[in-house]
Scaffold this active site. Structure first.
Site, PDB file in Angstrom:
ATOM      1  N   CYS A   2       0.662  -1.071   0.069  1.00 16.40           N
ATOM      2  CA  CYS A   2       0.155  -0.190   0.060  1.00 16.40           C
ATOM      3  C   CYS A   2       0.951   1.195   0.580  1.00 16.40           C
ATOM      4  CB  CYS A   2      -0.763  -0.075   1.295  1.00 16.40           C
ATOM      5  SG  CYS A   2      -2.089  -1.443   1.832  1.00 16.40           S
ATOM      6  N   ARG A  27       1.445   1.224  -5.859  1.00 15.80           N
ATOM      7  CA  ARG A  27       1.521   0.627  -5.001  1.00 15.80           C
ATOM      8  C   ARG A  27       0.003   0.154  -4.533  1.00 15.80           C
ATOM      9  NH1 ARG A  27       6.053   0.685  -2.517  1.00 15.80           N
ATOM     10  NH2 ARG A  27       5.302   0.218  -0.571  1.00 15.80           N
ATOM     11  N   TRP A  74      -3.796  -1.533  -1.042  1.00 12.68           N
ATOM     12  CA  TRP A  74      -4.156  -2.952  -1.834  1.00 12.68           C
ATOM     13  C   TRP A  74      -4.220  -3.578  -0.725  1.00 12.68           C
ATOM     14  CZ3 TRP A  74      -3.513  -4.537  -6.996  1.00 12.68           C
ATOM     15  CH2 TRP A  74      -3.548  -5.746  -7.202  1.00 12.68           C
ATOM     16  N   ASN A  98       1.285   0.005   5.947  1.00 14.85           N
ATOM     17  CA  ASN A  98       1.604  -0.204   4.844  1.00 14.85           C
ATOM     18  C   ASN A  98       2.582  -1.777   5.297  1.00 14.85           C
ATOM     19  OD1 ASN A  98       2.570  -1.915   2.053  1.00 14.85           O
ATOM     20  ND2 ASN A  98       4.558  -0.267   2.819  1.00 14.85           N
ATOM     21  N   GLY A  99       2.068  -2.847   4.933  1.00 19.81           N
ATOM     22  CA  GLY A  99       2.846  -4.569   6.105  1.00 19.81           C
ATOM     23  C   GLY A  99       1.594  -5.047   5.790  1.00 19.81           C
ATOM     24  N   GLU A 482       9.346 -20.752 -18.741  1.00 17.86           N
ATOM     25  CA  GLU A 482       9.099 -19.345 -17.830  1.00 17.86           C
ATOM     26  C   GLU A 482      10.201 -18.772 -18.263  1.00 17.86           C
ATOM     27  OE1 GLU A 482       6.461 -17.980 -17.388  1.00 17.86           O
ATOM     28  OE2 GLU A 482       6.993 -15.649 -16.052  1.00 17.86           O
ATOM     29  N   LYS A 486       9.071 -15.436 -21.409  1.00 18.64           N
ATOM     30  CA  LYS A 486       9.349 -14.287 -20.727  1.00 18.64           C
ATOM     31  C   LYS A 486      10.471 -13.432 -21.842  1.00 18.64           C
ATOM     32  CE  LYS A 486       7.796 -12.679 -17.727  1.00 18.64           C
ATOM     33  NZ  LYS A 486       6.596 -13.882 -17.475  1.00 18.64           N
ATOM     34  N   GLU A 489       8.597 -13.087 -25.004  1.00 16.79           N
ATOM     35  CA  GLU A 489       7.291 -11.985 -24.817  1.00 16.79           C
ATOM     36  C   GLU A 489       8.033 -10.244 -24.963  1.00 16.79           C
ATOM     37  OE1 GLU A 489       5.703 -12.204 -20.241  1.00 16.79           O
ATOM     38  OE2 GLU A 489       4.248 -11.668 -21.795  1.00 16.79           O
ATOM     39  N   HIS A 505      14.223 -35.817 -28.659  1.00 19.04           N
ATOM     40  CA  HIS A 505      13.200 -36.616 -29.543  1.00 19.04           C
ATOM     41  C   HIS A 505      12.855 -35.022 -30.709  1.00 19.04           C
ATOM     42  CE1 HIS A 505      13.066 -39.315 -27.001  1.00 19.04           C
ATOM     43  NE2 HIS A 505      12.936 -38.958 -26.000  1.00 19.04           N
ATOM     44  N   LYS A 603      -2.126  -6.647 -20.369  1.00 24.54           N
ATOM     45  CA  LYS A 603      -1.441  -6.930 -18.404  1.00 24.54           C
ATOM     46  C   LYS A 603      -3.140  -7.972 -18.166  1.00 24.54           C
ATOM     47  CE  LYS A 603       0.717  -7.291 -15.031  1.00 24.54           C
ATOM     48  NZ  LYS A 603       1.888  -8.258 -15.118  1.00 24.54           N
TER      49      LYS A 603
HETATM   50  O1  M6R Z   1      -3.424 -12.698 -14.713  1.00 26.64           O
HETATM   51  P1  M6R Z   1      -3.474 -14.108 -14.823  1.00 26.64           P
HETATM   52  O2  M6R Z   1      -1.593 -15.021 -14.165  1.00 26.64           O
HETATM   53  O3  M6R Z   1      -4.254 -14.844 -14.875  1.00 26.64           O
HETATM   54  O4  M6R Z   1      -2.504 -14.202 -16.440  1.00 26.64           O
HETATM   55  C1  M6R Z   1      -2.471 -15.315 -16.958  1.00 26.64           C
HETATM   56  C2  M6R Z   1      -0.991 -14.427 -18.410  1.00 26.64           C
HETATM   57  O5  M6R Z   1      -1.873 -14.072 -19.214  1.00 26.64           O
HETATM   58  C3  M6R Z   1      -0.096 -14.256 -17.710  1.00 26.64           C
HETATM   59  O6  M6R Z   1       0.333 -14.768 -17.283  1.00 26.64           O
HETATM   60  C4  M6R Z   1       0.392 -14.060 -18.978  1.00 26.64           C
HETATM   61  O7  M6R Z   1       0.976 -15.637 -19.028  1.00 26.64           O
HETATM   62  C5  M6R Z   1       2.079 -12.797 -18.593  1.00 26.64           C
HETATM   63  N1  M6R Z   1       1.778 -11.774 -19.731  1.00 26.64           N
HETATM   64  C6  M6R Z   1       3.501 -13.231 -18.781  1.00 26.64           C
HETATM   65  O8  M6R Z   1       3.856 -12.938 -18.208  1.00 26.64           O
END
Ligand code: M6R
Length: 608
Positions: A2, A27, A74, A98-99, A482, A486, A489, A505, A603
């Site tokens: 927060c 925040r 938050w 906050n905390g 992952e 990263k 994307e 394979h 997002k």
């Molecule tokens: O909000 P969510 O965790 O459900 O979102 C899922 C994906 O859209 C999200 O993880 C996406 O793959 C990210 N941009 C990856 O960095």
């Protein structure tokens, strides 16, 4: 996470506090509030929703006064509704916080037994009651706060304002940030520098275990034990935009560096070291249900799906319960066999992802128990689930998920350990050893982050690659997926993650000297087998980047080696993912892409 602020000066403070909160909105932004001393008494305005809602309320019902505190929230304890918004008031005391106060349940019980009535579901309100009681015993505000802190366990940055004294605000800090700005006849304190910059560039960063009293004329700072602190202000030279990102170039980089804190916050109050167990009242999974459930089904998308793979692995290996991880976007379309006896765990940062929400609803309709592992309080998935285990990573602004991923790993690890204990698959002794190691992981993450410069050099060396591979086995196979996600994307470099054993394979055909191959080689039960897979890559001239615990492991194999601290096998991904996130970040940054808002992405994905 927060944002808090406190102002003592000569100007009308409500607009100043509101503007400061706007600078702290990154925040948290699910509710907000402000308390001002109007010369006679405290006046409070609070509102659920974005800060603009509080702004509208203040326009209709203004506050007048030159001393005040404010908060943007938050939610961690209690839904984002008006009665949970800060400031919390008890008697003549208003508090913003906050905390997370870890021992709030026992303190609240005690205070209720003493006749105190609570008006919120938050952990914070106990602070207002305790300070109020202490002032009633005759202590000054400063001493009342000190006495209160002696009773609190957990993380806090607090600002306290008293109705009987319009000249000061008392502040305290432990494990949550707090900075005091010194202006001309004005003192202003906040969770972060951007909230102060319009008023001063001379700031004092409070340290853990310090409390301060600010008046128009200055600050008196002491340690909890009464030792005076004489720390002169330092001048900050950041631009406003730099300050909002904590001095980092992008939110993603800031969020990568916030991970140790996000992990600590997610573990806080849940890991019970003395009992070698976990506090699990939020789960909606009773000990009896944990003992009798037949299967755990993880549902998620994107990065959250990679966390789900980690959860599946640990639930099987630690709790010995059959487990599957499913892409939520596929789940509904194959008439899944799911229902009674299944615990369905919907993993989502936003809690709003349409595919995950729809899949979890489908499972609920068929009789499954739903547990949400989400970062946003009161989000759609949290609301539809029977229980919610929140990750306390705070708002994530960068589109690429980083701190929420590691917070999810931690939450799912705790779930696996909880189930293991209830089902007798995990002895108290083993659980104790694992939990002791788990609370040490944030420090190991910090060590991994300290190597950022080295990772940046490697990123510079591979930034022109067209493709990249990421390999890992066991728990590291989800890390490989992952790492590849990263990189692709944010840098638009084509990248694939593979379980090391799969290379022969098919994917091995892609390897030549131009192909960076990031290999996860922690000292775990898969190391020997992984090393054979890396030999296969080397034999085709692949450009190996090895992530290791022991440098010798990659000798004669790797072009670049990144050493990270060793931890228990179960927690390795929490540490090995750090250099992969940094590598992607620096490749993208050097290629000049829009790191925080990569092309074609959003997002939160609220369409199916
Ligand atoms: O909000 P969510 O965790 O459900 O979102 C899922 C994906 O859209 C999200 O993880 C996406 O793959 C990210 N941009 C990856 O960095």
């Amino acid at each position: 996470m927060c944002g808090i602020i406190g102002y003592v000066g000569h100007e009308e403070c409500a607009p100043i506090i509101l503007e400061g909160l706007r600078r702290l909105e990154y925040r948290g932004y699910d509710s907000a509030g402000i308390a001002v001393h109007d010369g006679q008494a405290l006046r409070v305005r609070r509102a659920a929703g974005k800060l603009s809602v509080l702004g509208d309320l203040l326009a209709r019902e203004p506050l007048r006064g030159t001393v005040g505190i404010g908060h943007t929230r938050w939610a961690t304890h209690g839904k984002p509704v008006e009665h949970n918004a800060h400031p919390h008031v008890s008697g003549g005391i208003a508090v913003v916080h906050n905390g997370i106060i870890e021992n709030h349940v026992e303190l609240k019980r005690r205070l209720q037994a003493e006749g105190r009535v609570f008006s919120s579901d938050t952990d914070t309100e106990i602070v207002a009651h305790l300070v109020d009681l202490a002032t009633q015993r005759g202590l000054s505000l400063f001493e009342a706060v000190r006495a209160t802190l002696a009773e609190l366990r957990g993380a806090y940055a607090i600002a306290v304002l008293a109705g009987n004294d319009a000249s000061k605000i008392v502040l305290a800090k432990n494990a949550s940030p707090l900075v005091v700005g010194k202006g001309d006849g004005v003192m202003i304190a906040a969770s972060d520098v951007p909230a102060l910059l319009q008023h001063t560039r001379d700031v004092i960063f409070l340290e853990d275990g310090e409390l301060a009293e600010i008046t128009r004329d200055g600050a008196r700072i002491e340690r909890l034990d009464g030792t005076p602190v004489n720390r002169p202000p330092q001048r900050v030279h950041w631009s406003m935009m730099q300050a909002e990102r904590g001095g980092y170039k992008h939110f993603m980089l800031k969020e990568i560096h916030e991970q140790p804190r996000a992990l600590e916050d997610t573990l806080r109050g849940r890991v019970l070291l003395e009992e070698s167990d976990l506090e699990a009242s939020e789960l909606g999974v009773t000990p009896e249900a944990a003992r009798t459930l037949k299967r755990v089904v993880f549902l998620a998308c994107g990065t959250s799906y990679h966390a789900a793979l980690h959860g599946r692995y640990l639930v099987e290996s630690v709790a010995r319960v059959p487990a599957v991880a499913e892409l939520a976007s596929e789940f509904r379309y194959r008439d899944p066999v799911v229902g009674e006896g299944d615990l369905v765990v919907a993993v989502s940062q936003s809690g709003e992802t349409a595919d995950t929400l729809a899949a979890a609803k489908e499972a609920k309709e068929r009789g499954a128990q739903i547990l949400a592992v989400v970062n946003v309080q009161g989000s759609a998935i949290a609301r539809m689930a029977h229980g919610a285990l929140y990750t306390h990573a705070g708002p994530e602004i960068g589109v690429a998920s980083t701190k929420c991923f590691t917070a999810q790993l931690a939450a799912l690890t705790m779930l696996a350990l909880y189930l293991g204990r209830r089902r007798g698959a995990l002895t108290a002794e083993r659980a104790g050893a694992l939990l002791t190691e788990l609370v040490a992981v944030p420090h190991k993450m910090r060590d991994a982050l300290a190597d950022a410069k080295h990772v940046e050099d490697i990123a510079r060396a591979i930034m022109h690659a067209r493709d990249a591979l990421f390999l890992g086995r066991g728990l590291s196979s989800a890390v490989a997926l992952e790492g590849a996600l990263k990189l692709k994307e944010i840098s638009y470099v084509h990248a694939e993650g593979y379980a090391g054993g799969e290379m022969k394979h098919g994917p091995l055909a892609l390897v030549d000297r131009n192909m960076p191959v990031v290999c996860l080689l922690p000292d775990d039960s898969t190391l020997e087998k992984m090393l054979s897979n890396v030999q296969e890559v080397r034999a085709r001239d692949g450009n190996v980047i090895a992530v290791v615990n022991t440098e010798e492991v990659a000798q004669n194999l790797a072009t670049h080696t990144i050493k990270v601290p060793r931890t228990a096998e179960e927690f390795t991904p929490l540490v090995t993912i750090v250099p992969l996130q940094l590598l992607s970040y620096y490749v993208a940054d050097h290629r000049g892409t829009d790191v925080d808002q990569p092309r074609n992405l959003a997002k939160t994905v609220t369409v199916e």
